[in-house]
Design an enzyme around this catalytic site. Structure first.
Site, PDB file in Angstrom:
ATOM      1  N   SER A  57       0.866  -1.186   0.000  1.00 35.83           N
ATOM      2  CA  SER A  57       0.000   0.000   0.000  1.00 35.83           C
ATOM      3  C   SER A  57       0.897   1.229   0.000  1.00 35.83           C
ATOM      4  O   SER A  57       2.080   1.136   0.364  1.00 35.83           O
ATOM      5  CB  SER A  57      -0.846  -0.007   1.282  1.00 35.83           C
ATOM      6  OG  SER A  57      -1.519   1.223   1.452  1.00 35.83           O
ATOM      7  N   TYR A  90      -1.992   0.724  10.805  1.00 39.30           N
ATOM      8  CA  TYR A  90      -1.969   0.128   9.459  1.00 39.30           C
ATOM      9  C   TYR A  90      -0.648   0.450   8.755  1.00 39.30           C
ATOM     10  O   TYR A  90      -0.041  -0.429   8.130  1.00 39.30           O
ATOM     11  CB  TYR A  90      -3.163   0.656   8.670  1.00 39.30           C
ATOM     12  CG  TYR A  90      -3.307   0.095   7.268  1.00 39.30           C
ATOM     13  CD1 TYR A  90      -3.414  -1.274   7.037  1.00 39.30           C
ATOM     14  CD2 TYR A  90      -3.371   0.947   6.163  1.00 39.30           C
ATOM     15  CE1 TYR A  90      -3.569  -1.777   5.742  1.00 39.30           C
ATOM     16  CE2 TYR A  90      -3.535   0.460   4.875  1.00 39.30           C
ATOM     17  CZ  TYR A  90      -3.628  -0.905   4.672  1.00 39.30           C
ATOM     18  OH  TYR A  90      -3.786  -1.402   3.393  1.00 39.30           O
TER      19      TYR A  90
END
Ligand SMILES: NC(=O)c1ccc[n+]([C@@H]2O[C@H](COP(=O)([O-])OP(=O)(O)OC[C@H]3O[C@@H](n4cnc5c(N)ncnc54)[C@H](OP(=O)(O)O)[C@@H]3O)[C@@H](O)[C@H]2O)c1
Length: 261
Positions: free
Chosen positions: A146, A159
């Site tokens: 990501s 995250y």
């Protein structure tokens, strides 16, 4: 998006085989569809068997349900993959976010779970199948991380910590495997509107999940990511897309997003 399947029945026996995790929804499911259409025989994995069965019905992919946080289930998945024959591409897409709390409010159990589903799951399956890739003359290890793997944003520390850590697997493997016929590819998407990612992150709060994409002209789709993944895997074997950042045009960074509203 196009969902025109290429049934396995029309796929030659010597077609390259890919194992795709996270295949029950979003980017993983779109990647299975794209790879099948590109002529791959695909083994699709996730925990939800009903979702996998529907995808098999649509694309004629093989399926195997497994929880990647469970060592025995990872071993069973790897055994199944080996039983199908040579593996060309190991595609790690399973993962996800839990919570969007500021550091001062973050819950250790959420951070721990995110480390498990994003980092340790990728580690477990890589370890379980690296020998199989080697034995079959090499192949690809692709890790979908990501843009959270390369920069922070407020409310994102749990995250981003997990995705930064996950990124170290392909980054280090590429150094460790140099000289072997194995490509190590990392794809880092920015804002992708998928059915479940933000819903899971916000613990089922649909309004909070919708706000993530509100006013953004064209967030990336799962299929946009699948197209880039498929492109990276179908380049000539000596061409390694080490690290690819994909964002929608309306997003300049993790924190700068153009919204019309
Ligand atoms: N959407 C975005 O904006 C975005 C951006 C960049 C990167 N990503 C990353 O892209 C990946 C896919 O995300 P997505 O947006 O397509 O949707 P998602 O809802 O986050 O998909 C997660 C996938 O991982 C599987 N999974 C979760 N926990 C698992 C476990 N313990 N064992 C096995 N499989 C597990 C889920 O299947 P089951 O629940 O059926 O097991 C599902 O298929 C994730 O790694 C995510 O972090 C997403």
């Amino acid at each position: 998006m196009t969902t025109d399947p290429t049934p396995a029945a029309s796929t030659p026996d010597d077609a390259p085989r890919a194992l795709v995790t996270g295949a029950s929804t979003g980017i993983g499911r779109a990647t299975v569809r794209r790879l099948v259409r590109a002529g791959y025989r695909v083994l699709a994995s996730a925990r939800r068997e009903d979702r996998l069965a529907a995808l098999a019905e649509e694309t004629a992919c093989d399926t195997f349900a497994a929880d990647l946080t469970n060592d025995a289930q990872v071993a069973a998945l790897a055994d199944h993959a080996r039983s199908l024959g040579p593996l060309k591409s190991l595609v790690h897409i399973a993962g996800g976010a839990i919570g969007a709390d500021r550091v001062e409010d973050g819950r250790a159990e959420d951070w721990s779970r995110m480390y498990d589903i994003n980092v340790l799951s990728t580690l477990r399956l890589t370890q379980a199948l690296l020998g199989h890739l080697r034995a079959d003359g090499g192949g690809d290890i692709l890790v979908l991380t990501s843009t959270a793997a390369i920069a922070p944003y407020p409310g994102g520390a749990g995250y981003t910590a997990a995705k930064h850590a996950e990124r170290m697997i392909p980054a280090t493997l590429r150094l460790e495997l140099v000289g072997e016929p194995i490509r190590v590819i990392e794809i880092r998407p920015g804002l992708v509107e998928t059915e479940e990612f933000s819903l899971n992150r916000y613990r089922g709060d649909a309004e909070a999940a919708a706000e993530v994409y509100a006013g953004v002209a064209e967030p990336l789709t799962a299929d946009d990511c699948a197209e880039v993944i498929t492109f990276s895997l179908t380049l000539p074997d000596h061409v390694n897309l080490d690290e690819v950042v994909i964002r929608p045009r309306a997003q300049a960074s993790n924190t700068v997003v153009h919204r019309e509203r």
